[in-house]
Every structure is written in C-alpha cells, then in structure tokens.
Write an enzyme that holds these catalytic residues in place. Structure first.
Site, PDB file in Angstrom:
ATOM      1  NE  ARG A 248      -4.190  -1.677   1.917  1.00 55.97           N
ATOM      2  CZ  ARG A 248      -4.409  -2.874   2.459  1.00 55.97           C
ATOM      3  NH1 ARG A 248      -3.563  -3.113   3.578  1.00 55.97           N
ATOM      4  NH2 ARG A 248      -5.517  -3.757   2.383  1.00 55.97           N
TER       5      ARG A 248
ATOM      6  CE  LYS B  61      -0.005  13.578 -15.313  1.00 55.57           C
ATOM      7  NZ  LYS B  61      -0.229  14.007 -16.647  1.00 55.57           N
TER       8      LYS B  61
ATOM      9  CD  GLU C 287       7.712  16.419 -22.425  1.00 49.41           C
ATOM     10  OE1 GLU C 287       7.118  17.483 -22.190  1.00 49.41           O
ATOM     11  OE2 GLU C 287       6.802  15.234 -22.662  1.00 49.41           O
TER      12      GLU C 287
ATOM     13  CE  LYS D 170       5.992  17.226 -15.016  1.00 49.78           C
ATOM     14  NZ  LYS D 170       6.230  15.986 -15.423  1.00 49.78           N
TER      15      LYS D 170
ATOM     16  CD  GLU E 190      -3.289  15.926 -16.261  1.00 44.30           C
ATOM     17  OE1 GLU E 190      -4.349  15.483 -17.004  1.00 44.30           O
ATOM     18  OE2 GLU E 190      -2.343  15.826 -15.989  1.00 44.30           O
TER      19      GLU E 190
ATOM     20  NE  ARG F 243       0.738  17.125 -13.302  1.00 46.62           N
ATOM     21  CZ  ARG F 243       1.488  16.217 -12.452  1.00 46.62           C
ATOM     22  NH1 ARG F 243       1.228  16.479 -11.015  1.00 46.62           N
ATOM     23  NH2 ARG F 243       2.341  15.537 -12.650  1.00 46.62           N
TER      24      ARG F 243
ATOM     25  CG  ASN G  80      -2.255  16.962 -20.466  1.00 46.05           C
ATOM     26  OD1 ASN G  80      -1.351  16.231 -20.253  1.00 46.05           O
ATOM     27  ND2 ASN G  80      -3.256  17.188 -19.863  1.00 46.05           N
TER      28      ASN G  80
ATOM     29  CG  HIS H 175       1.726  15.290 -23.871  1.00 43.59           C
ATOM     30  ND1 HIS H 175       2.536  16.377 -24.064  1.00 43.59           N
ATOM     31  CD2 HIS H 175       2.734  14.365 -23.417  1.00 43.59           C
ATOM     32  CE1 HIS H 175       4.031  16.334 -23.561  1.00 43.59           C
ATOM     33  NE2 HIS H 175       3.882  15.006 -22.798  1.00 43.59           N
TER      34      HIS H 175
ATOM     35  CG  HIS I  72       0.305  10.309 -24.865  1.00 47.62           C
ATOM     36  ND1 HIS I  72      -0.300  10.718 -23.703  1.00 47.62           N
ATOM     37  CD2 HIS I  72       1.666  10.170 -24.742  1.00 47.62           C
ATOM     38  CE1 HIS I  72       0.527  10.816 -23.052  1.00 47.62           C
ATOM     39  NE2 HIS I  72       1.834  10.731 -23.387  1.00 47.62           N
TER      40      HIS I  72
ATOM     41  CG  HIS J 249       7.267  10.772 -24.129  1.00 48.12           C
ATOM     42  ND1 HIS J 249       5.965  10.451 -24.514  1.00 48.12           N
ATOM     43  CD2 HIS J 249       7.322  11.871 -23.491  1.00 48.12           C
ATOM     44  CE1 HIS J 249       5.514  11.493 -23.768  1.00 48.12           C
ATOM     45  NE2 HIS J 249       6.352  12.366 -23.369  1.00 48.12           N
TER      46      HIS J 249
END
Length: 354
Positions: free
Chosen positions: A109, A131, A173, A218, A228, A232, A236, A239, A243, A257
């Site tokens: 956990r 993330k 980025e 960032k 987000e 935030r 994106n 992206h 993606h 990426h």
C-alpha cells in the site's frame, strides 16, 4: 499530496547520501533497466548506503513499461524482503521512474521512493510531478496513480551517457515548457545550436541552465495543481496527438517519447492557429525547428482513423469530445479545447506536408 523536493545537484555523492539518509529504511532497493545498470549504476555504486543496496533490473525501452515488468518488480521486492519501511531508488529514464514509482506506490500500500533520472527527458518531465504508471492495452500510461517521490535528484553528469536522439527527446519537452511559459525561454531554445552543443558533451553549461528553467516551469505548475484539475493540463500541450503517434509507432517501430511530443506539437500548434489565434509566424518557426531536428514520422491518410481512435481514448477527454491544450500565444494557455475530427484531419494533413 506531499510536496515534492527537487534537488539540482552539483555533488551527486553528497546529495545522494543526504537524501537517502533522510529516509529511514530497513531495506534499500535500486531499480534499473538493462541500459542504466551498465551505464549509470557504476556512477553511484561506491556511494555511502549503496553497499547494502539490492538491485532490481528490468528490460530497457518503453516496450517494457508493462504489467509483466511491474509484476517482476513486485516479485523481486517481495523476494528481497521489502517491507512498508523500505526505500526504493529509481535510477533511469522516464520508463524506470514511471514504473518504479507505481511499484513503490502500490507495494504494501505504498513505500517511499527517490527518483534519480538519467535522461534529459526524465529530468524535465517524467521524474518530476508525481505521475506514475505503466502502458496497458496498447495505450500509453493507461494505469497509474499520482504519488510524489520523496525527492528527485537531478545531475547533468548522466547526460554524458546519452546519444543525440535521447538528448533531443528531452529537448522537445523543454520546448513545450517554454511554449506554455514565456517567449524568452522559447527563443533561447530555438536559437541554441543544440546539435553543436551535443558534439561537446563535456561542456553542458548552457544546456544545464536551460534545464533548470524548464524544471522550474513544471515544478511551479504541479505545485499549484498536483492532480491535474486545471492548470496542470497545460503540460499536455502536444500530448493528445503525441501519445497517438507514440501508440501507433509501438505497432511499427517504437519512437522516443520526446519525438512523439515534437510531432504532436506540430499538430496542436496548427490547431492553435486555427482555433485560438496562435501567431502563425511563431508556429512556423517552431515547426521549422522540429522539422530540422526531429524529421517526421511517416503516416498516410489510412492511419487517420486509428490515430483518431487513439485520441478518443485520451484520459483528458470528457464525453465524446477530444480534448486538447492549445495556445493563444506563447504563455497564453487554453485548456479544455475541443476539435472536430475534420479539424484534426486538417492538422494531420499539415503535419504530413510540413
């Protein structure tokens, strides 16, 4: 969510010892992939605390950012006797920090973890912001949680282990961060002769300065909006389309990426011109830089339906609309923008022709 500590290190040995020493632990685990085991683990192997560390290794590249690798990490943590009071260090690029962060966040956990990113991409993007996750069902980052590392240690010593393609991947980025931030940073990035700098990797002072600026962008955004809900989403930019390009490439020949983000920026800056008034001259300057340094992933009109399907699966979407972050100008962020399929096809046409 706990505030994330980002340290730009000038003495990795000292920073490492202090960071690990501040996290009480009964077991110290280090996650690497096959590349960072050979190239980066030797950099820290003689540091204080590392003599008792136990190493877990997974396959390299994004093709291993999957449930099988995650299960292997969990199994190794269990076999090595990790408890809720153990600490894991993720030493690698974004694949390692994403997967390792998710493994740490879910084992028993949740146990604490430290990220030491070893690629420019992971320094400015993946390792910062909490993330974590894996790819699943052919989709990027489909499974994951928000959970900050106890700290992130950035040291440009690892940039000397990278080839030009991986430096350029991270640079994309950084370009995105500049576009959502200010014109000064954007102009500096476009005007830096990055390829010339890469021919002199022993002198990374200018790149290091730009790296610090990019991380600050960032960090400011994720501190204000950690999960987000609003601002935030600025991160994106590039992206939604990016993606989709990346997922399509996984079926053919995987691409880095940052290259996918660069291609996504072309699509989404075009949409920004059409839908939110982004200046055409700045769009063309940015697109020209991308064309010169990143080339173009070959697609045809026959790929459009699958690319649109992938965009419909994007986590940012609400209902049947495809959600984009667009720009009215550099630093003028327009979140929660939608575009019709015809708009997106026009943008893909532009991408194919640029």
């Amino acid at each position: 969510m706990e505030q994330q500590k980002v340290i730009i290190s000038e003495n990795l040995c000292e920073t490492f010892s202090q960071a690990v020493g501040e996290c009480a632990h009964d077991h110290l685990l280090v996650l690497v992939d096959e590349t960072t085991k050979n190239c980066c683990l030797p950099v820290i192997s003689d540091f204080e605390h590392m003599q008792q560390a136990q190493v877990i290794c997974i396959g390299a590249t994004d093709t291993h950012k999957n449930l099988d690798s995650l299960s292997h990490v969990w199994s190794e943590m269990q076999r090595l006797g990790a408890t809720r009071h153990s600490l894991i260090i993720n030493l690698g690029g974004g694949m390692v920090t994403d997967l390792g962060g998710f493994a740490a966040s879910t084992f028993k956990r949740g146990i604490p973890y430290i990220n030491i990113p070893t690629t420019l991409l992971s320094m400015v993007d993946a390792s910062v912001g909490g993330k974590t996750g894996i790819n699943f069902g052919g989709l990027k980052n489909e499974i994951g949680v928000f959970n900050n590392a106890r700290c992130v240690i950035l040291d440009t010593i690892f940039l000397r282990t990278l080839d030009k393609e991986n430096i350029l991947s991270g640079y994309a980025e950084m370009l995105k961060h500049a576009l959502i931030s200010n014109e000064k940073n954007w102009a500096e990035l476009l005007n830096l002769d990055i390829l010339d700098n890469l021919d002199h990797l022993d002198n990374l002072d200018k790149l290091s300065s730009l790296l610090a600026d990019s991380v600050a962008v960032k960090q400011r955004i994720v501190t204000e909006d950690p999960t987000e809900k609003g601002l935030r989403k600025a991160l994106n930019l590039g992206h939604t389309a990016g993606h989709a390009f990346e997922s399509l490439a996984l079926k053919r020949r995987p691409i880095l990426h940052g290259y996918a983000v660069a291609y996504g920026l072309v699509v989404e800056l075009y949409l920004s011109c059409v839908k939110t008034g982004f200046p055409q001259d700045k769009m063309r300057q940015t697109v020209s830089f991308i064309k010169e340094h990143y080339g173009r992933m070959a697609i045809t009109c026959d790929d459009y339906p699958y690319l649109l399907e992938l965009m419909h699966h994007d986590k940012k979407n609400q209902g049947n609309d495809i959600n984009f972050t667009l720009l009215g100008n550099i630093g003028d962020i327009r979140i929660n923008q939608t575009a019709t399929e015809e708009d997106i096809k026009d943008a893909l046409d532009f991408y194919r022709e640029f």
